[in-house]
Design an enzyme around this catalytic site. Structure first.
Site, PDB file in Angstrom:
ATOM      1  N   HIS A  71       0.845  -1.156   0.160  1.00 30.00           N
ATOM      2  CA  HIS A  71      -0.078  -0.005  -0.063  1.00 30.00           C
ATOM      3  C   HIS A  71       0.987   1.277  -0.003  1.00 30.00           C
ATOM      4  O   HIS A  71       1.978   1.036   0.232  1.00 30.00           O
ATOM      5  CB  HIS A  71      -0.894  -0.058   1.259  1.00 30.00           C
ATOM      6  CG  HIS A  71      -0.241   0.324   2.784  1.00 30.00           C
ATOM      7  ND1 HIS A  71       0.334  -0.909   2.995  1.00 30.00           N
ATOM      8  CD2 HIS A  71       0.161   1.390   3.312  1.00 30.00           C
ATOM      9  CE1 HIS A  71       1.112  -0.448   4.368  1.00 30.00           C
ATOM     10  NE2 HIS A  71       0.708   0.925   4.585  1.00 30.00           N
ATOM     11  N   ARG A  86       5.735   5.984  13.804  1.00 27.46           N
ATOM     12  CA  ARG A  86       5.866   6.636  12.273  1.00 27.46           C
ATOM     13  C   ARG A  86       5.250   8.206  12.467  1.00 27.46           C
ATOM     14  O   ARG A  86       4.072   8.198  12.861  1.00 27.46           O
ATOM     15  CB  ARG A  86       4.871   5.968  11.334  1.00 27.46           C
ATOM     16  CG  ARG A  86       4.876   6.302  10.189  1.00 27.46           C
ATOM     17  CD  ARG A  86       3.797   5.510   8.883  1.00 27.46           C
ATOM     18  NE  ARG A  86       2.462   6.117   9.365  1.00 27.46           N
ATOM     19  CZ  ARG A  86       1.516   5.402   8.943  1.00 27.46           C
ATOM     20  NH1 ARG A  86       1.468   3.966   8.477  1.00 27.46           N
ATOM     21  NH2 ARG A  86       0.198   5.881   9.327  1.00 27.46           N
ATOM     22  N   ASP A 128       0.640   5.092   1.795  1.00 27.60           N
ATOM     23  CA  ASP A 128      -0.082   5.400   3.055  1.00 27.60           C
ATOM     24  C   ASP A 128      -1.332   6.409   2.687  1.00 27.60           C
ATOM     25  O   ASP A 128      -0.944   7.312   1.962  1.00 27.60           O
ATOM     26  CB  ASP A 128       0.768   6.098   3.948  1.00 27.60           C
ATOM     27  CG  ASP A 128       1.793   4.974   4.906  1.00 27.60           C
ATOM     28  OD1 ASP A 128       1.159   3.811   4.810  1.00 27.60           O
ATOM     29  OD2 ASP A 128       2.911   5.301   5.323  1.00 27.60           O
ATOM     30  N   HIS A 160       4.864   0.060   0.122  1.00 28.33           N
ATOM     31  CA  HIS A 160       5.381  -0.741   1.158  1.00 28.33           C
ATOM     32  C   HIS A 160       4.710  -1.777   1.663  1.00 28.33           C
ATOM     33  O   HIS A 160       3.366  -1.756   1.493  1.00 28.33           O
ATOM     34  CB  HIS A 160       6.061   0.258   2.052  1.00 28.33           C
ATOM     35  CG  HIS A 160       5.101   1.137   2.906  1.00 28.33           C
ATOM     36  ND1 HIS A 160       4.684   2.407   2.531  1.00 28.33           N
ATOM     37  CD2 HIS A 160       4.502   1.046   3.928  1.00 28.33           C
ATOM     38  CE1 HIS A 160       3.907   2.873   3.444  1.00 28.33           C
ATOM     39  NE2 HIS A 160       3.592   2.091   4.331  1.00 28.33           N
TER      40      HIS A 160
HETATM   41  C1  SIN Z   1       3.451   1.498   7.464  1.00 29.58           C
HETATM   42  O1  SIN Z   1       2.708   0.825   6.918  1.00 29.58           O
HETATM   43  O2  SIN Z   1       3.392   2.767   7.396  1.00 29.58           O
HETATM   44  C2  SIN Z   1       4.240   0.788   8.671  1.00 29.58           C
HETATM   45  C3  SIN Z   1       5.280  -0.114   8.057  1.00 29.58           C
HETATM   46  C4  SIN Z   1       6.051  -0.976   8.994  1.00 29.58           C
HETATM   47  O3  SIN Z   1       5.447  -1.104   9.876  1.00 29.58           O
HETATM   48  O4  SIN Z   1       7.041  -1.393   8.688  1.00 29.58           O
END
Ligand code: SIN
Length: 300
Positions: free
Chosen positions: A116, A291, A118, A276
C-alpha cells in the site's frame, strides 16, 4: 555493489558533509552513513542534502539513530505538518507520531499485510513518512518498499495508453473500516469519504509518472465508456482485471528493496512514488514502530 554513488561533488557547493549513501538495489533504496538525524533536524544544509537523496532513492535507511521522539517529530516537520491516523493511535504527547505497536495483545489477523501507499483514502495522501523501530522482533518483521515510478515506466505502451486519464476510488471504509460494526464503519466513511485519484500521478518534485493504485483502491470511476464496454454490462470484469493487474505490479521483486529492522533503525520514504509492505511473519514476537506521516498534496 559500489559503496557510494552520491559524492561530495554532487552536493550543493555551499557545504560539505560526511553523509554517504550506499544504494541497496538498482531501482530503489539507499542506506545512509555518517548521519545523525537529530543533527539533520536542526541543520538546513544537512536537511537539504537528505531531501535530495530522498528524491533520488525514494527510501533512505539508517541504523543506530538513538533519537528522541521530539527529534523524530522535528525532523519530520521539516518536510511539512504531520497528520494523525484515525485507526492507529498516536503518542499522547506527540500527536502525529503514530504508534504501530504489535504485541501479544494484537491478534495476528490485525497485523498489516498488503502492499500500500499510506493514506490514499485521503484527498491529499501523505508526501512521506519517517518510521523508527522502537523494538524489533529477533527475526522477521522486515518491510519491503517498491518503486512505483519504475513499475509505471516498465508497463507496455499498450497498457500505458489504456490507463492514460483513468481515475480510481480509494477507500478507508473498505479497508481499515471493514472489521468495524456497521454504524462505526459508516461513521468512519462520513468523516473520511472515499477519495478519487488519477491512476497515474505525476510526482510534484521530480516530474516522474507513478503508477498510483494500491490495496486501498476499490475501482475505476471513469472506465465505463464506449471505448471499454459494449453494452454497459461488461465493465466490471474488464475493469477489475485491469485494476488487479496494475495493483499486482507492486509484487514484482525487481522494483523492491527489503529492510531488516533493528532497534533505532529508521526508514524515510517518499510516499508519492512508493508502496510498502510490512511482512507479517513474526507473531507472537513483539514489533514496535513509531511513524511520523507528513501531509502531502492532492495528486495530479
Ligand atoms: C506503515 O505501513 O506505514 C508501517 C510499515 C511498517 O510497520 O513497517
Amino acid at each position: 555493489m559500489s559503496t557510494t554513488t552520491y559524492t561530495a561533488s554532487d552536493r550543493p557547493s555551499t557545504f560539505r558533509s560526511p553523509m554517504r549513501a550506499q544504494p541497496l538495489t538498482c531501482n530503489i533504496g539507499a542506506e545512509l552513513f555518517g548521519v545523525d538525524l537529530g543533527e539533520v533536524s536542526r541543520d538546513d544544509a544537512l536537511f537539504a542534502e537528505l531531501k535530495s537523496l530522498l528524491l533520488k532513492y525514494k527510501v533512505l535507511f539508517l541504523r543506530d539513530q538513538d533519537m528522541s521522539q521530539a527529534q523524530h517529530v522535528a525532523l519530520a516537520e521539516r518536510f511539512g505538518p504531520l497528520e494523525d491516523h484515525p485507526r492507529l493511535g498516536s503518542d499522547p504527547e506527540y500527536p502525529g507520531l503514530v504508534r504501530i505497536y504489535k504485541d501479544l495483545d494484537s491478534a495476528p489477523e490485525h497485523f498489516e499485510n498488503a502492499f500500500h501507499c499510506d493514506g490514499t483514502w485521503r484527498e491529499t495522501p501523505p508526501m512521506g513518512a519517517i518510521l523508527r523501530c522502537v523494538e524489533a522482533p529477533p527475526i522477521g518483521g522486515d518491510t519491503i518498499w517498491v518503486n512505483m515510478a519504475a513499475a509505471y515506466a516498465n508497463l507496455p505502451q499498450k497498457v500505458k495508453d489504456q490507463i492514460d486519464g483513468l481515475r480510481a476510488r480509494h477507500s478507508i471504509e473498505a479497508t481499515f473500516g471493514a472489521r468495524l460494526p456497521i454504524q462505526d464503519r459508516h461513521a468512519l466513511k462520513e468523516t473520511y469519504p472515499d477519495a478519487e485519484h488519477p491512476v497515474v500521478r505525476t510526482h510534484p518534485e521530480t516530474g516522474e509518472k507513478v503508477l498510483f493504485v494500491n490495496s486501498f483502491t476499490t475501482h475505476f470511476v471513469n472506465y465505463h465508456t464506449d471505448e471499454n464496454v459494449r453494452h454497459g454490462i461488461d465493465f466490471a470484469p474488464g475493469a477489475s482485471n485491469l485494476l488487479n493487474h496494475l495493483i499486482s505490479q507492486a509484487s514484482i521483486p525487481d522494483y523492491q528493496v527489503r529492510w531488516r529492522w533493528s532497534e533505532n533503525s529508521v526508514a524515510i520514504w517518499d510516499n508519492r512514488s512508493t508502496q510498502h509492505y510490512a511482512v507479517q511473519d513474526y507473531w507472537p514476537a513483539v514489533r514496535k514502530m513509531e511513524r511520523a506521516g507528513i501531509i502531502g498534496d492532492r495528486p495530479f
